[in-house]
Design a protein around this motif. Structure first.
Motif, PDB file in Angstrom:
ATOM      1  N   ARG A  65      15.291  -5.373   9.068  1.00  0.00           N
ATOM      2  CA  ARG A  65      13.977  -5.775   9.553  1.00  0.00           C
ATOM      3  C   ARG A  65      13.291  -4.520  10.068  1.00  0.00           C
ATOM      4  NH1 ARG A  65      17.505  -9.549  11.273  1.00  0.00           N
ATOM      5  NH2 ARG A  65      17.626  -8.711  13.389  1.00  0.00           N
ATOM      6  N   VAL A  66      12.105  -4.263   9.538  1.00  0.00           N
ATOM      7  CA  VAL A  66      11.337  -3.080   9.913  1.00  0.00           C
ATOM      8  C   VAL A  66      10.090  -3.550  10.661  1.00  0.00           C
ATOM      9  CG1 VAL A  66      10.107  -1.041   9.058  1.00  0.00           C
ATOM     10  CG2 VAL A  66      12.137  -1.874   7.841  1.00  0.00           C
ATOM     11  N   ARG A  67       9.848  -2.950  11.829  1.00  0.00           N
ATOM     12  CA  ARG A  67       8.605  -3.178  12.574  1.00  0.00           C
ATOM     13  C   ARG A  67       7.850  -1.859  12.561  1.00  0.00           C
ATOM     14  NH1 ARG A  67       9.466  -5.763  18.174  1.00  0.00           N
ATOM     15  NH2 ARG A  67       7.234  -5.983  17.914  1.00  0.00           N
ATOM     16  N   LEU A  68       6.657  -1.881  11.988  1.00  0.00           N
ATOM     17  CA  LEU A  68       5.878  -0.669  11.781  1.00  0.00           C
ATOM     18  C   LEU A  68       4.558  -0.755  12.526  1.00  0.00           C
ATOM     19  CD1 LEU A  68       5.807   1.992  10.037  1.00  0.00           C
ATOM     20  CD2 LEU A  68       4.444   0.668   8.418  1.00  0.00           C
ATOM     21  N   ASP A  69       4.222   0.312  13.237  1.00  0.00           N
ATOM     22  CA  ASP A  69       2.928   0.446  13.903  1.00  0.00           C
ATOM     23  C   ASP A  69       2.213   1.598  13.206  1.00  0.00           C
ATOM     24  OD1 ASP A  69       0.834   1.250  15.693  1.00  0.00           O
ATOM     25  OD2 ASP A  69       1.866   0.152  17.278  1.00  0.00           O
ATOM     26  N   VAL A  70       1.032   1.329  12.661  1.00  0.00           N
ATOM     27  CA  VAL A  70       0.362   2.325  11.831  1.00  0.00           C
ATOM     28  C   VAL A  70      -1.158   2.250  12.010  1.00  0.00           C
ATOM     29  CG1 VAL A  70       0.218   0.799   9.806  1.00  0.00           C
ATOM     30  CG2 VAL A  70       0.298   3.258   9.470  1.00  0.00           C
ATOM     31  N   ALA A  71      -1.803   3.392  11.844  1.00  0.00           N
ATOM     32  CA  ALA A  71      -3.265   3.451  11.792  1.00  0.00           C
ATOM     33  C   ALA A  71      -3.668   3.505  10.319  1.00  0.00           C
ATOM     34  CB  ALA A  71      -3.775   4.685  12.516  1.00  0.00           C
ATOM     35  N   LEU A  72      -4.735   2.816   9.970  1.00  0.00           N
ATOM     36  CA  LEU A  72      -5.199   2.789   8.585  1.00  0.00           C
ATOM     37  C   LEU A  72      -6.555   3.462   8.464  1.00  0.00           C
ATOM     38  CD1 LEU A  72      -4.309  -0.860   7.520  1.00  0.00           C
ATOM     39  CD2 LEU A  72      -3.011   1.240   7.095  1.00  0.00           C
ATOM     40  N   ARG A  73      -6.817   3.972   7.270  1.00  0.00           N
ATOM     41  CA  ARG A  73      -8.129   4.556   6.979  1.00  0.00           C
ATOM     42  C   ARG A  73      -9.154   3.441   6.855  1.00  0.00           C
ATOM     43  NH1 ARG A  73      -7.414   9.635   6.531  1.00  0.00           N
ATOM     44  NH2 ARG A  73      -5.551  10.524   5.623  1.00  0.00           N
ATOM     45  N   TYR A  74     -10.387   3.748   7.320  1.00  0.00           N
ATOM     46  CA  TYR A  74     -11.473   2.782   7.284  1.00  0.00           C
ATOM     47  C   TYR A  74     -12.638   3.379   6.511  1.00  0.00           C
ATOM     48  CZ  TYR A  74     -15.164  -0.269   8.880  1.00  0.00           C
ATOM     49  OH  TYR A  74     -16.194  -1.154   8.924  1.00  0.00           O
ATOM     50  N   PRO A  75     -13.339   2.711   5.686  1.00  0.00           N
ATOM     51  CA  PRO A  75     -13.154   1.308   5.342  1.00  0.00           C
ATOM     52  C   PRO A  75     -12.171   1.164   4.187  1.00  0.00           C
ATOM     53  CG  PRO A  75     -15.163   2.104   4.310  1.00  0.00           C
ATOM     54  CD  PRO A  75     -14.566   3.267   5.088  1.00  0.00           C
ATOM     55  N   GLU A 111      10.893  -0.400  -1.063  1.00  0.00           N
ATOM     56  CA  GLU A 111      11.418   0.286  -2.250  1.00  0.00           C
ATOM     57  C   GLU A 111      12.055   1.624  -1.891  1.00  0.00           C
ATOM     58  OE1 GLU A 111       8.030   0.499  -4.839  1.00  0.00           O
ATOM     59  OE2 GLU A 111       8.292  -1.576  -5.540  1.00  0.00           O
ATOM     60  N   GLU A 112      11.441   2.364  -0.983  1.00  0.00           N
ATOM     61  CA  GLU A 112      11.967   3.684  -0.629  1.00  0.00           C
ATOM     62  C   GLU A 112      13.281   3.575   0.141  1.00  0.00           C
ATOM     63  OE1 GLU A 112      11.354   7.959  -0.878  1.00  0.00           O
ATOM     64  OE2 GLU A 112      10.854   6.187  -2.037  1.00  0.00           O
ATOM     65  N   LEU A 113      13.385   2.637   1.063  1.00  0.00           N
ATOM     66  CA  LEU A 113      14.645   2.444   1.777  1.00  0.00           C
ATOM     67  C   LEU A 113      15.746   1.998   0.822  1.00  0.00           C
ATOM     68  CD1 LEU A 113      13.405   0.851   5.112  1.00  0.00           C
ATOM     69  CD2 LEU A 113      14.684   2.983   4.876  1.00  0.00           C
ATOM     70  N   ALA A 114      15.426   1.121  -0.109  1.00  0.00           N
ATOM     71  CA  ALA A 114      16.424   0.679  -1.088  1.00  0.00           C
ATOM     72  C   ALA A 114      16.839   1.836  -1.998  1.00  0.00           C
ATOM     73  CB  ALA A 114      15.871  -0.481  -1.916  1.00  0.00           C
ATOM     74  N   ARG A 115      15.886   2.646  -2.431  1.00  0.00           N
ATOM     75  CA  ARG A 115      16.179   3.758  -3.340  1.00  0.00           C
ATOM     76  C   ARG A 115      17.049   4.816  -2.680  1.00  0.00           C
ATOM     77  NH1 ARG A 115      14.407   8.803  -4.739  1.00  0.00           N
ATOM     78  NH2 ARG A 115      12.880   8.928  -3.068  1.00  0.00           N
ATOM     79  N   LEU A 116      16.718   5.181  -1.449  1.00  0.00           N
ATOM     80  CA  LEU A 116      17.426   6.277  -0.785  1.00  0.00           C
ATOM     81  C   LEU A 116      18.734   5.858  -0.126  1.00  0.00           C
ATOM     82  CD1 LEU A 116      14.448   8.160   0.880  1.00  0.00           C
ATOM     83  CD2 LEU A 116      15.746   8.838  -1.137  1.00  0.00           C
ATOM     84  N   THR A 117      18.812   4.620   0.353  1.00  0.00           N
ATOM     85  CA  THR A 117      19.972   4.220   1.151  1.00  0.00           C
ATOM     86  C   THR A 117      20.746   3.038   0.588  1.00  0.00           C
ATOM     87  OG1 THR A 117      18.723   2.660   2.530  1.00  0.00           O
ATOM     88  CG2 THR A 117      18.758   4.982   3.236  1.00  0.00           C
ATOM     89  N   HIS A 118      20.201   2.376  -0.401  1.00  0.00           N
ATOM     90  CA  HIS A 118      20.781   1.156  -0.973  1.00  0.00           C
ATOM     91  C   HIS A 118      20.849   0.021   0.045  1.00  0.00           C
ATOM     92  CE1 HIS A 118      21.743   2.945  -4.831  1.00  0.00           C
ATOM     93  NE2 HIS A 118      22.064   4.029  -4.144  1.00  0.00           N
ATOM     94  N   CYS A 119      20.047   0.100   1.100  1.00  0.00           N
ATOM     95  CA  CYS A 119      19.911  -0.991   2.055  1.00  0.00           C
ATOM     96  C   CYS A 119      18.819  -1.926   1.544  1.00  0.00           C
ATOM     97  CB  CYS A 119      19.525  -0.464   3.437  1.00  0.00           C
ATOM     98  SG  CYS A 119      20.803   0.509   4.244  1.00  0.00           S
ATOM     99  N   GLN A 120      18.973  -3.194   1.835  1.00  0.00           N
ATOM    100  CA  GLN A 120      17.978  -4.170   1.415  1.00  0.00           C
ATOM    101  C   GLN A 120      17.098  -4.550   2.594  1.00  0.00           C
ATOM    102  OE1 GLN A 120      17.586  -4.972  -1.808  1.00  0.00           O
ATOM    103  NE2 GLN A 120      19.179  -3.432  -2.051  1.00  0.00           N
ATOM    104  N   VAL A 121      15.791  -4.497   2.393  1.00  0.00           N
ATOM    105  CA  VAL A 121      14.832  -4.810   3.443  1.00  0.00           C
ATOM    106  C   VAL A 121      14.465  -6.284   3.349  1.00  0.00           C
ATOM    107  CG1 VAL A 121      12.544  -4.316   4.367  1.00  0.00           C
ATOM    108  CG2 VAL A 121      13.956  -2.458   3.459  1.00  0.00           C
ATOM    109  N   SER A 160      16.014  -2.917  12.665  1.00  0.00           N
ATOM    110  CA  SER A 160      17.081  -3.763  13.187  1.00  0.00           C
ATOM    111  C   SER A 160      17.691  -4.555  12.039  1.00  0.00           C
ATOM    112  CB  SER A 160      16.545  -4.706  14.269  1.00  0.00           C
ATOM    113  OG  SER A 160      15.553  -5.553  13.738  1.00  0.00           O
ATOM    114  N   GLY A 161      18.801  -5.199  12.319  1.00  0.00           N
ATOM    115  CA  GLY A 161      19.470  -6.035  11.332  1.00  0.00           C
ATOM    116  C   GLY A 161      20.538  -5.287  10.563  1.00  0.00           C
ATOM    117  N   PRO A 162      21.343  -6.027   9.810  1.00  0.00           N
ATOM    118  CA  PRO A 162      22.402  -5.422   8.997  1.00  0.00           C
ATOM    119  C   PRO A 162      21.826  -4.734   7.756  1.00  0.00           C
ATOM    120  CG  PRO A 162      22.360  -7.789   8.640  1.00  0.00           C
ATOM    121  CD  PRO A 162      21.359  -7.491   9.725  1.00  0.00           C
TER     122      PRO A 162
END
Length: 123
Positions: free
Chosen positions: A67-77, A93-103, A60-62
């Protein structure tokens, strides 16, 4: 051979570029899934296993303050704080590199912890 003004114009002045939020979402999800700290989890509906899924994102956002909302599973431990910090940095960094959008923010919800050496389950 003549050169017109359109050929000499700065590429940014030739028109507009709009990147769909679904593309930004897929970039964020793919980046999270490629991170060594993230894991795929079994998708279940009504107690039945129906495959695997990775990270899920909402954008969301301009373009200059995403604004990124991420739901993720992580490796344990693994240290959760460090893994989440690495994900935030990598996605921004990846969004800025590929799209020139600022997070502006990357909010992360850790929905599961998956054993790094867990064998696949038969269902």
């Amino acid at each position: 051979m003549s050169t017109g003004t359109a050929e000499r114009a700065d590429p940014a002045d030739r028109g507009r570029l709009q990147i769909s939020r679904s593309v930004l979402r897929k970039i964020a999800e793919h980046t999270a899934d490629q991170d060594p700290g993230s894991a795929r989890t079994r998708r279940r509906i009504g107690g039945l296993g129906i495959g695997e899924h990775g990270a899920s994102a909402q954008i969301s956002g301009p373009d200059d303050a995403l604004r990124v909302r991420l739901d993720v599973a992580l490796r344990y431990p693994a240290p959760v704080r460090e893994a989440v910090a690495a994900l935030r940095t990598r996605i921004g960094e990846e969004l800025a590199r590929l799209t020139h959008c600022q997070v502006r923010t990357v909010d992360v919800t850790v929905s599961a912890l998956v054993a790094a050496d867990a064998p696949p389950r038969v269902e």
